[in-house]
Design a protein around this motif. Sequence first.
Motif, mmCIF file in Angstrom:
data_model
loop_
_atom_site.group_PDB
_atom_site.id
_atom_site.type_symbol
_atom_site.label_atom_id
_atom_site.label_comp_id
_atom_site.label_asym_id
_atom_site.label_seq_id
_atom_site.Cartn_x
_atom_site.Cartn_y
_atom_site.Cartn_z
ATOM 1 N N THR A 129 0.947 -1.247 0.032
ATOM 2 C CA THR A 129 0.025 0.061 -0.096
ATOM 3 C C THR A 129 0.938 0.991 0.171
ATOM 4 O OG1 THR A 129 -1.692 -1.194 1.221
ATOM 5 C CG2 THR A 129 -1.740 1.366 1.271
ATOM 6 N N ILE A 178 -10.106 0.949 -1.226
ATOM 7 C CA ILE A 178 -9.358 0.877 0.032
ATOM 8 C C ILE A 178 -10.088 0.210 1.188
ATOM 9 C CG2 ILE A 178 -8.261 2.320 2.012
ATOM 10 C CD1 ILE A 178 -7.717 4.487 -0.160
ATOM 11 N N THR A 212 -4.296 6.089 4.763
ATOM 12 C CA THR A 212 -4.153 5.830 3.191
ATOM 13 C C THR A 212 -5.003 6.788 2.367
ATOM 14 O OG1 THR A 212 -3.450 3.505 3.413
ATOM 15 C CG2 THR A 212 -4.266 4.394 1.096
#
Length: 327
Positions: free
Chosen positions: A16, A91, A137
């Motif tokens: 990621t 995500i 993220t």
Amino acid sequence: MIWLAWRRRRGAVIATGIALVVVAALMFVTGSSMWSSFHGEGLASCIDGLHGARFVPAAGGCQDQAQTFAARYFNIRLLGLVSFTFLPLVIGMAWGAPAIARDLEDDTTSLVWTQGVSRRRWAWTQLTFAVAIATLTMGALAALITWWYGPLNAATGDRFQWLIYDQQGVAPVGYAIFATACAAFIGALTGRTVRAMAIVAVVFIVTRFSVAVWWRPRFMAGMERTYPVVTNRVPNRLLNDWLYGGGGPGVGAVLRANGERVAGGQRICPPADVACFADVGRGAINLELFHPASRFWTFQAIEAGIFLAFALALTVATVWWVCRRLV
């Protein structure tokens, strides 16, 4: 337990991080080019020179420069629209779906629960880790996307419009947390990671659409703006106000002097062009319902809060299911 969660998913975390760096590099290159053109060609100074005026000359007001700029970057804007819209869902699915379902699929839950770790602690740890990674993220990406869209927002006045609004600010972080919690809950119910991803995609899209179409316009009372059909001055469309009603499809309505609605949309007629306004009369007005650009961050906070509330409810439901229903 946090250390164990990290050990089990460190490969995914590293992947990621690498993907995030690559995406950030691409966005920095393209975004820097847009910002350089925006300032270098004088569009930024032209817009600043308007000083936030609500109305500008019909022929002028930086519109020609703005349209040229927006047309040049139309393809890259379209690419961003397609790429960024479903990032929160991707995500959320990637981190939420396997949070509970992976152990159920691998049949390792009995082993975990016999090592002095309660179901509740195990569930909360898995969910906390998944939500934390998804939040970090999406938070980083949302900040980059908001910066990336800056010159395009200024040149189009579309920052508050559907889909463009959904990709910027703090709302996408709320979407990602909701998607993560929803995927974890469905994963706990089904015990299957892939199945949870498929189901959460449908739930996510339906929920997002419902909030955007039916709830968002009602977060706050709308404002009303009128201006004459026969005029040399028009509303400044580069302010990023959100036009959401008034009789036409996101534009407004044309009313005669007596208040009778003539048509949807907007009409602007120069004073000398009698034929342009002959059917509505010189006293006709345009009516628009809108939310001012100053409400953007308030709406973002409200919408993010709604999805965080959904996520909290789903998280509690997941822990309850793990503790009370799984055998």
